[in-house]
Write a protein that holds these residues in place. Structure first.
Motif, PDB file in Angstrom:
ATOM      1  N   LYS A 401      30.556  61.126  86.180  1.00  0.00           N
ATOM      2  CA  LYS A 401      30.326  61.148  84.370  1.00  0.00           C
ATOM      3  C   LYS A 401      30.716  62.572  84.151  1.00  0.00           C
ATOM      4  O   LYS A 401      30.738  63.113  84.736  1.00  0.00           O
ATOM      5  CB  LYS A 401      28.869  61.461  83.877  1.00  0.00           C
ATOM      6  CG  LYS A 401      28.908  61.679  82.484  1.00  0.00           C
ATOM      7  CD  LYS A 401      27.278  62.319  81.522  1.00  0.00           C
ATOM      8  CE  LYS A 401      26.102  61.319  81.991  1.00  0.00           C
ATOM      9  NZ  LYS A 401      24.855  62.135  81.587  1.00  0.00           N
ATOM     10  N   ILE A 458      39.052  53.866  78.348  1.00  0.00           N
ATOM     11  CA  ILE A 458      37.623  53.745  79.202  1.00  0.00           C
ATOM     12  C   ILE A 458      36.767  53.523  77.954  1.00  0.00           C
ATOM     13  O   ILE A 458      37.192  54.253  77.239  1.00  0.00           O
ATOM     14  CB  ILE A 458      37.239  55.195  79.393  1.00  0.00           C
ATOM     15  CG1 ILE A 458      37.396  55.244  80.740  1.00  0.00           C
ATOM     16  CG2 ILE A 458      35.323  55.124  79.995  1.00  0.00           C
ATOM     17  CD1 ILE A 458      37.332  56.777  81.317  1.00  0.00           C
ATOM     18  N   PRO A 459      35.501  52.217  77.991  1.00  0.00           N
ATOM     19  CA  PRO A 459      35.348  51.708  76.685  1.00  0.00           C
ATOM     20  C   PRO A 459      34.488  52.664  76.293  1.00  0.00           C
ATOM     21  O   PRO A 459      33.848  53.433  76.321  1.00  0.00           O
ATOM     22  CB  PRO A 459      34.979  49.726  76.822  1.00  0.00           C
ATOM     23  CG  PRO A 459      35.333  50.056  78.165  1.00  0.00           C
ATOM     24  CD  PRO A 459      35.690  51.227  78.865  1.00  0.00           C
ATOM     25  N   THR A 462      30.930  54.051  77.304  1.00  0.00           N
ATOM     26  CA  THR A 462      30.820  54.452  78.906  1.00  0.00           C
ATOM     27  C   THR A 462      30.014  55.890  79.271  1.00  0.00           C
ATOM     28  O   THR A 462      30.446  56.534  78.468  1.00  0.00           O
ATOM     29  CB  THR A 462      31.890  54.049  79.316  1.00  0.00           C
ATOM     30  OG1 THR A 462      32.995  52.979  78.858  1.00  0.00           O
ATOM     31  CG2 THR A 462      31.919  53.946  80.449  1.00  0.00           C
ATOM     32  N   ASP A 463      28.923  55.871  79.706  1.00  0.00           N
ATOM     33  CA  ASP A 463      28.292  56.610  80.704  1.00  0.00           C
ATOM     34  C   ASP A 463      28.986  57.596  81.792  1.00  0.00           C
ATOM     35  O   ASP A 463      29.431  58.476  81.527  1.00  0.00           O
ATOM     36  CB  ASP A 463      27.490  56.915  80.330  1.00  0.00           C
ATOM     37  CG  ASP A 463      26.466  58.164  80.161  1.00  0.00           C
ATOM     38  OD1 ASP A 463      26.715  59.295  79.888  1.00  0.00           O
ATOM     39  OD2 ASP A 463      25.349  58.135  80.472  1.00  0.00           O
ATOM     40  N   TYR A 464      28.802  56.584  82.841  1.00  0.00           N
ATOM     41  CA  TYR A 464      29.615  56.418  84.041  1.00  0.00           C
ATOM     42  C   TYR A 464      30.571  55.563  84.237  1.00  0.00           C
ATOM     43  O   TYR A 464      30.208  54.636  84.317  1.00  0.00           O
ATOM     44  CB  TYR A 464      28.377  56.993  84.945  1.00  0.00           C
ATOM     45  CG  TYR A 464      27.426  57.425  85.161  1.00  0.00           C
ATOM     46  CD1 TYR A 464      27.319  58.775  85.726  1.00  0.00           C
ATOM     47  CD2 TYR A 464      26.350  57.719  84.041  1.00  0.00           C
ATOM     48  CE1 TYR A 464      26.821  59.348  85.471  1.00  0.00           C
ATOM     49  CE2 TYR A 464      25.096  58.521  84.366  1.00  0.00           C
ATOM     50  CZ  TYR A 464      25.103  59.744  84.800  1.00  0.00           C
ATOM     51  OH  TYR A 464      24.202  60.629  85.529  1.00  0.00           O
ATOM     52  N   VAL A 465      31.209  56.598  85.002  1.00  0.00           N
ATOM     53  CA  VAL A 465      32.802  55.576  85.690  1.00  0.00           C
ATOM     54  C   VAL A 465      32.530  55.419  87.447  1.00  0.00           C
ATOM     55  O   VAL A 465      32.468  56.441  87.760  1.00  0.00           O
ATOM     56  CB  VAL A 465      33.929  55.948  85.375  1.00  0.00           C
ATOM     57  CG1 VAL A 465      35.207  54.783  86.252  1.00  0.00           C
ATOM     58  CG2 VAL A 465      33.765  55.862  83.624  1.00  0.00           C
ATOM     59  N   PHE A 482      33.085  49.953  85.916  1.00  0.00           N
ATOM     60  CA  PHE A 482      31.997  50.159  85.123  1.00  0.00           C
ATOM     61  C   PHE A 482      30.544  50.405  84.339  1.00  0.00           C
ATOM     62  O   PHE A 482      29.851  50.420  83.999  1.00  0.00           O
ATOM     63  CB  PHE A 482      33.197  50.084  83.276  1.00  0.00           C
ATOM     64  CG  PHE A 482      34.519  50.462  83.063  1.00  0.00           C
ATOM     65  CD1 PHE A 482      34.590  51.784  82.860  1.00  0.00           C
ATOM     66  CD2 PHE A 482      35.289  50.088  82.677  1.00  0.00           C
ATOM     67  CE1 PHE A 482      36.022  52.511  82.973  1.00  0.00           C
ATOM     68  CE2 PHE A 482      36.235  50.174  82.157  1.00  0.00           C
ATOM     69  CZ  PHE A 482      36.661  51.485  82.575  1.00  0.00           C
ATOM     70  N   ASP A 483      30.605  49.347  85.130  1.00  0.00           N
ATOM     71  CA  ASP A 483      28.954  49.378  85.846  1.00  0.00           C
ATOM     72  C   ASP A 483      28.184  49.139  87.373  1.00  0.00           C
ATOM     73  O   ASP A 483      27.380  48.945  86.837  1.00  0.00           O
ATOM     74  CB  ASP A 483      28.575  47.568  85.399  1.00  0.00           C
ATOM     75  CG  ASP A 483      29.677  46.579  86.469  1.00  0.00           C
ATOM     76  OD1 ASP A 483      30.218  46.886  86.931  1.00  0.00           O
ATOM     77  OD2 ASP A 483      29.715  45.326  85.860  1.00  0.00           O
TER      78      ASP A 483
END
Length: 555
Positions: A401, A458-459, A462-465, A482-483
């Motif tokens: 993050k 990054i959309p 979005t919290d984490y990559v 992204f998921d």
């Protein structure tokens, strides 16, 4: 059991091996990586476990500002008088006419410490080792550096008596005891007393493909009293280019309880690009200099020989009195950062992991927080936590993050050799899309951004990559998600050779480490933007490609 070389894969060089009762210990170099010196143990010479990093405080080792491949060169581990003795060199210069360095001594009654505050010895030369004579006297033998341009910089091996009570060397006793052969570059000396002879085992030829180990002996420790072993050299791969193991030389000798002899040496495992000759270039050692073990036999004249010939073998008979040692089958690693300390496989550069760099499971539970500091080229203030490449094929991934508001802030996953040779995939910011993903490489100081204005947006929300790297011997790639389920590969295939000793050696004098993979945060604006890493995984994969590069029987 069989010893399968290398026994310590991936950047474990300059081994100093000893035995105390039934336990063997190997200490290896760490150069600019902190903590200093790695010590592995075994009771069978086959399976090894990492048990100690002796130089784990700034009072024992302060490398802030050291150049790449400076720092800890060739530690020497010995045991006498009921305690372990560790001699180590902190090298402050690697290129140029000078090699400013300081040699230190620390001791401990247990291999895991605590280790005593260091005693400053001298700066005569690197690769210093301590010899404990059977009359109780102690001597330091070391490579000797000569900066004068009209002399050879490797000025033989200097022996100096050490006064235990005064805790200092006696410089008035210093003398050159051996100058090596015409191969030159004599270094890495160790002295052993066997059957009335003093034996010097020393490296020559430079720590490249011309590397070798030479043996000399004398009845005394007088100046220039040592004679070189006649006949072929003790250990080298200079004339065995098709051996799987290459670069053998610098190392140490050990006897088993039942009287068998073994020699631990640094080594390398080169690979080639499909269009390259197998002999020129000799290859690219992306795993750095590793540790191999060869069996030794003695002839009637009292000279040692490598069993199987001076090129050594990949598979070696284990000692008859070996005691099976439990050890992991590979070096895979998974961290969720739920504890309070870094995994013992992790290292930082030059200084210990501290509050300036970040924290673990503190401000953000279950996370490693890294505060952005200087760039990945900064030898003073750098937030990088990384581990060795220890297999030719592996995947490494992390979940991060990071909320940058400037292109000067970056955080992600890196494959790193030194400040001039690295690449990474990271979150940053640009004027077009805000938070984006970029891939960049530094090659000989030339920094290249591969995606530029096409950096991946990054959309929003979005919290984490998730980032992943796939290393496949000659090449490696980066992916993102992204998921955490669906990964997309960045269409950039990078040449792994750029992260090898051999490539770096073409332009730099410091080329002694190996590739690392790890986590980094940069914010050279000075605002210390934090990056929170939720996990790290390093997964080794089977190496099925050796047969593609080496003839049958040479693996």
């Amino acid at each position: 059991m069989k010893i399968q070389n290398p026994v310590l894969p991936g950047f474990n060089s300059d081994p100093s091996i000893i035995r105390v009762d039934e336990t063997y210990y190997i200490a290896t170099s760490t150069f600019e990586w902190f903590p200093g010196v790695r010590i592995h143990t075994s009771k069978d010479l086959v399976h090894w476990n990492l048990v100690a990093h002796p130089l784990s405080s700034v009072s024992l080792l302060d490398m802030r500002g050291n150049p790449a491949s400076g720092g800890i060169w060739a530690p020497d581990l010995s045991y006498a008088d009921g305690k372990f003795w560790l001699v180590y060199t902190d090298t402050k210069l690697t290129d140029g006419s000078f090699k400013d360095m300081t040699n230190y001594l620390t001791t401990a009654t247990d291999i895991t410490g605590p280790w005593s505050e260091p005693i400053r010895l001298n700066g005569v030369g690197f690769d210093a080792s301590l010899f404990h004579d059977d009359d109780g006297r102690k001597y330091l033998i070391q490579q000797t550096w000569d900066h004068r341009e009209y002399k050879h910089p490797f000025d033989g091996l200097t022996l100096t008596e050490y006064d235990v009570k005064a805790e200092r060397l006696l410089p008035e006793t210093a003398r050159t005891v051996y100058r090596g052969t015409e191969v030159k570059l004599v270094e890495g000396p160790h002295i052993y007393k066997i059957n009335g002879y003093y034996y010097i085992f020393a490296a020559q030829g430079g720590t490249v493909y011309t590397h070798e180990e030479v043996v000399a002996r004398s009845k005394t420790l007088d100046a220039l009293s040592f004679e070189t072993q006649p006949g072929e050299v003790f250990l080298t791969n200079f004339d065995t280019p098709f051996n799987y193991i290459q670069k053998q030389g610098h190392g140490g000798l050990v006897a088993t309880p039942s009287g068998e002899w073994y020699y631990a040496s640094l080594c390398g495992r080169p690979w080639h690009h499909p269009n390259e000759s197998l002999t020129d270039p000799r290859g690219w050692c992306t795993l750095g200099r590793e540790t191999s073990i060869q069996k030794v036999e003695w002839d009637e004249a009292g000279w040692p020989h490598i069993v199987g010939g001076h090129g050594g073998t990949t598979e070696v008979e284990a000692p008859k009195d070996a005691i099976f040692t439990e050890a992991p089958e590979n070096h895979s690693q998974y961290n969720t950062f739920d504890g309070s300390k870094l995994d013992s496989n992790f290292n930082t550069l030059r200084v210990p992991f501290d509050a300036k760099m970040g924290n673990i499971n503190d401000e953000v539970p279950g996370h490693l927080r890294l505060y952005g500091q200087g760039s990945l080229e900064n030898p003073f203030d750098l937030s990088l936590v990384a581990r060795r490449w220890q297999a030719f094929n592996f995947n490494a991934e992390t979940k991060v993050k990071f909320k940058p508001t400037s292109y000067q802030a970056m955080a992600g996953l890196t494959n790193y050799y030194n400040d001039k040779q690295y690449s990474w995939i990271f979150i940053t910011w640009n004027e077009i899309n805000g938070a984006v993903i970029e891939v960049a490489q530094n090659n000989r100081g030339n920094y290249t951004s591969f995606l530029k204005d096409e950096a991946i947006k990054i959309p929003e929300g979005t919290d984490y990559v998730w980032f992943r790297t796939k290393v496949r011997k000659q090449t490696y790639t980066y992916e993102y998600s992204f998921d955490g389920q669906t990964y997309l590969e960045i269409p950039v295939v990078l040449d792994a050779a750029i992260l090898s000793d051999d490539y770096v050696n073409q332009t730099m004098g410091g080329f002694f480490t190996g590739a690392f993979v790890g986590l980094a945060a940069v914010d050279y604006s000075g605002y210390r933007t934090p990056a929170d890493f939720d996990e790290f995984r390093y997964e080794e994969l089977p190496d099925d490609s050796v047969k593609d590069f080496f003839a049958p029987g040479l693996r």
